[in-house]
Design an enzyme around this catalytic site. Structure first.
Site, PDB file in Angstrom:
ATOM      1  CB  SER A 100      -0.849   0.192   1.331  1.00 26.90           C
ATOM      2  OG  SER A 100      -2.328   0.785   0.974  1.00 26.90           O
ATOM      3  CG  ASP A 241      -2.425   4.140  -1.657  1.00 23.79           C
ATOM      4  OD1 ASP A 241      -2.802   4.198  -2.320  1.00 23.79           O
ATOM      5  OD2 ASP A 241      -2.304   3.412  -0.419  1.00 23.79           O
ATOM      6  CG  ASP A 243      -2.835  -0.741  -2.422  1.00 18.44           C
ATOM      7  OD1 ASP A 243      -2.849   0.496  -2.460  1.00 18.44           O
ATOM      8  OD2 ASP A 243      -3.684  -1.411  -1.482  1.00 18.44           O
ATOM      9  CG  ASP A 245      -5.353   1.251  -0.094  1.00 15.89           C
ATOM     10  OD1 ASP A 245      -4.911   2.084   0.007  1.00 15.89           O
ATOM     11  OD2 ASP A 245      -5.322   0.297   0.802  1.00 15.89           O
TER      12      ASP A 245
END
Length: 449
Positions: A100, A241, A243, A245
Site C-alpha cells: 500500500s 497511494d 495500490d 486504495d
C-alpha cells in the site's frame, strides 16, 4: 491481529520478513482454508509496482498450484480492482501483493474472499495456525494430474468500465485535473478513466521503476501535486497511494483536502439525496475534532472505530451504513465497493464538484480543521504495546492531557503495519502541541528502545 497478519494482511520487508518461503506457505494454507470444499478453486492475483512483486508472485503461485488451485494473474492492478473482480468474475478468492502506502522495500500479501471482502480474524487465524504450527499434513498435495495451472488475464478494462458505470453518465469535460499516481498501480488505470470522461489530465509520478513507488509522491507526500496544481492552473489535484486504495485531493489554491473533508462532503451529498443509510458516517479515532463539530451541525450521526479500514468495514456491515473512512483517505463506499477504493472515491468527489458548480476550495470549508500534529516514534514490533504499561510514559501523557484541559486530545497508537508508535495531539495552539508531540515521541523511543 495475529503473529503473521496485521491490520492489512501480512506485511514486512521483502526477502527479509516477507520471504519467498512465507509466500509459498501462505499460498498453500490460504488456498486450502479459503476453498476447502472446492476441488479446483480459481484464484485471482494482482500486484503493485514494487521490485519484489514478481518474486513473491512466483512463490505464491507455486504454493497455490501445489494444492490444486488454478491461478489467474491480472498483472499490475489496484487492490480495490482485485476485490471487485473476484466477485464480479466468480473467482473463489483473490490475493493482492502490495504494501500500500509503505516504501518500496516493504511488501505485503492480502487475501479477499469470494465476495471481495478482506478476511475475518477467524479465517486469518486458521491460515496462521497451519503455517506457524506446521500442520501441513492437513493440507493435501495435488496428484500429478490435479496440479493447478497458471493463466494470465486482462481485466483492467472491465474494472475501468465498472468505475465509469457508477457515475450515471457524468461528464468531466472542462475540468483540468492533475493526477499523482505515486508510481504505483493507479498509473495504468486512473488517468485513462478521467480522460474517457472528458477531463484534461496532467499526470505526474506515473513512471514506476520498481523502487520509486510512494517515494516523495502520492497521498503521503503531496508537495509535488500541490505545486503542479498551482503551476498548471488546474481545477484540483488527486493523489493515490501505491495500490490506490486511498485518495487525497488538493484544491485549486494548493491546499490539502484530506479524508475527513472528502467523506464529510460525500456523506452530506448522500444525505441530500436521501441515500445516507441510517443518516450515519463511520469514522476512526484519528478523525479531526473539526469533523465531529461539523457533522453535528449538518445533522449527520457519527460512529467511531479503531484505526484501520477493516474496523471501518466491520462497523459499516454491522450497522447497515453506506459510507465510512479514515483521515488518510481510505474511504469505503459500500453501495459500490467492498473495500477502500481511491479511484472510485475520487470519481465520486469529482462528480460532486461538477454538480455543485463550486470550486473545491469553497467546498473544503465544510469543516474547520483543528490544529493536529502526528509524530512517529520508531519502536520494534515486539515492543509496541509496552507503552501502555510504562509509568513514565503514562505520566507524561497525563500531563499533556491536563494542559489541554478538554480543548484537545492525545492519542497514542501502535501502527498495525510498521514498526512505529504514532503520537497524535490535537489542540488550539499548533506550536505548543508540536512541542508536546515531539517530546512524547522521543520519550517513547528512549523508554522502549
Amino acid at each position: 491481529m495475529g503473529k503473521l497478519f496485521g491490520t492489512d494482511g501480512v506485511r514486512g520487508v521483502a526477502n527479509k520478513e516477507l520471504t519467498c518461503e512465507l509466500a509459498f506457505d501462505l499460498g498453500r494454507a490460504g488456498a486450502y482454508v479459503l476453498t476447502e470444499t472446492k476441488q479446483k478453486p480459481k484464484i485471482l492475483i494482482g500486484k503493485d509496482t514494487r521490485i519484489s512483486c514478481d518474486m513473491l508472485e512466483a512463490a505464491l503461485c507455486a504454493g497455490l498450484t501445489s494444492v490444486g488451485a488454478d491461478v489467474y494473474l491480472a498483472g499490475v492492478i489496484t487492490t480495490p480492482a482485485i476485490a471487485h473482480l473476484v466477485k464480479s468474475h466468480g473467482f473463489d478468492a483473490g490475493i493482492m501483493i502490495s504494501a500500500s502506502h509503505n516504501p518500496y522495500e516493504f511488501n505485503g500479501i492480502k487475501f479477499f474472499n469470494s465476495q471481495g471482502f478482506k478476511l475475518s480474524d477467524q479465517i486469518e487465524e486458521k491460515i496462521e495456525d497451519i503455517i506457524l504450527n506446521k500442520k501441513w499434513d492437513e493440507v493435501p498435495h495435488a496428484q500429478f494430474d490435479a496440479i493447478g495451472r497458471i493463466n494470465r488475464v486482462e481485466l483492467k478494462k472491465d474494472y475501468q468500465e465498472y468505475l465509469k458505470s457508477t457515475l450515471n453518465a457524468a461528464s468531466f469535460k472542462g475540468f483540468k485535473i492533475v493526477i499523482d499516481c505515486a508510481n504505483g498501480a493507479a498509473s495504468a488505470i486512473a488517468p485513462e478513466v478521467f480522460e474517457d470522461l472528458g477531463a484534461e489530465v496532467v499526470v505526474i509520478n506515473n513512471q514506476p521503476d520498481g523502487t520509486n513507488i510512494n517515494k516523495n509522491c502520492g497521498s503521503t507526500h503531496l508537495q509535488a501535486l500541490q505545486e503542479e496544481v498551482v503551476k498548471n492552473k488546474a481545477d484540483f489535484g488527486i493523489a493515490y497511494d501505491g495500490d490506490a486504495d486511498r485518495t487525497l485531493f488538493v484544491d485549486e489554491e494548493g491546499n490539502t483536502v484530506d479524508g475527513d473533508k472528502i467523506m464529510l462532503l460525500l456523506a452530506q451529498n448522500l444525505k441530500q439525496q436521501g441515500r445516507l443509510k441510517r443518516n450515519t458516517l463511520v469514522v476512526t479515532v484519528m478523525s479531526n475534532m473539526g469533523l465531529f463539530v461539523a457533522a453535528k451541525e449538518l445533522g449527520i450521526n457519527l460512529e467511531v472505530t479503531k484505526v484501520g479500514d477493516r474496523y471501518v468495514l466491520e462497523k459499516l456491515l454491522e450497522g447497515g451504513y453506506s459510507i465510512g473512512g479514515e483521515q488518510s483517505g481510505h474511504i469505503i463506499l459500500l453501495d459500490y465497493a467492498t473495500t477502500g477504493d481511491g479511484i472510485l472515491t475520487s470519481l465520486q468527489l469529482t462528480k460532486l464538484i461538477r454538480e455543485s458548480g463550486k470550486k473545491l476550495s469553497e467546498l473544503g470549508k465544510i469543516m474547520k480543521v483543528y490544529p493536529q500534529v502526528l509524530v512517529n516514534a520508531k519502536v520494534e514490533n515486539g515492543k509496541k504495546d509496552l507503552y501502555s504499561k510504562d509509568p513514565v510514559i503514562l505520566e507524561a501523557i497525563k500531563k499533556v492531557e491536563e494542559k489541554l484541559n478538554g480543548k484537545g486530545r492525545v492519542l497514542i497508537r501502535p501502527s498495525g503495519t510498521e514498526p512505529l508508535i504514532r503520537v497524535m495531539i490535537e489542540g488550539e495552539d499548533y506550536e505548543e502541541i508540536k512541542k508536546d508531540a515531539d517530546n512524547l515521541a522521543s520519550l517513547i523511543e528512549s523508554r522502549l528502545s
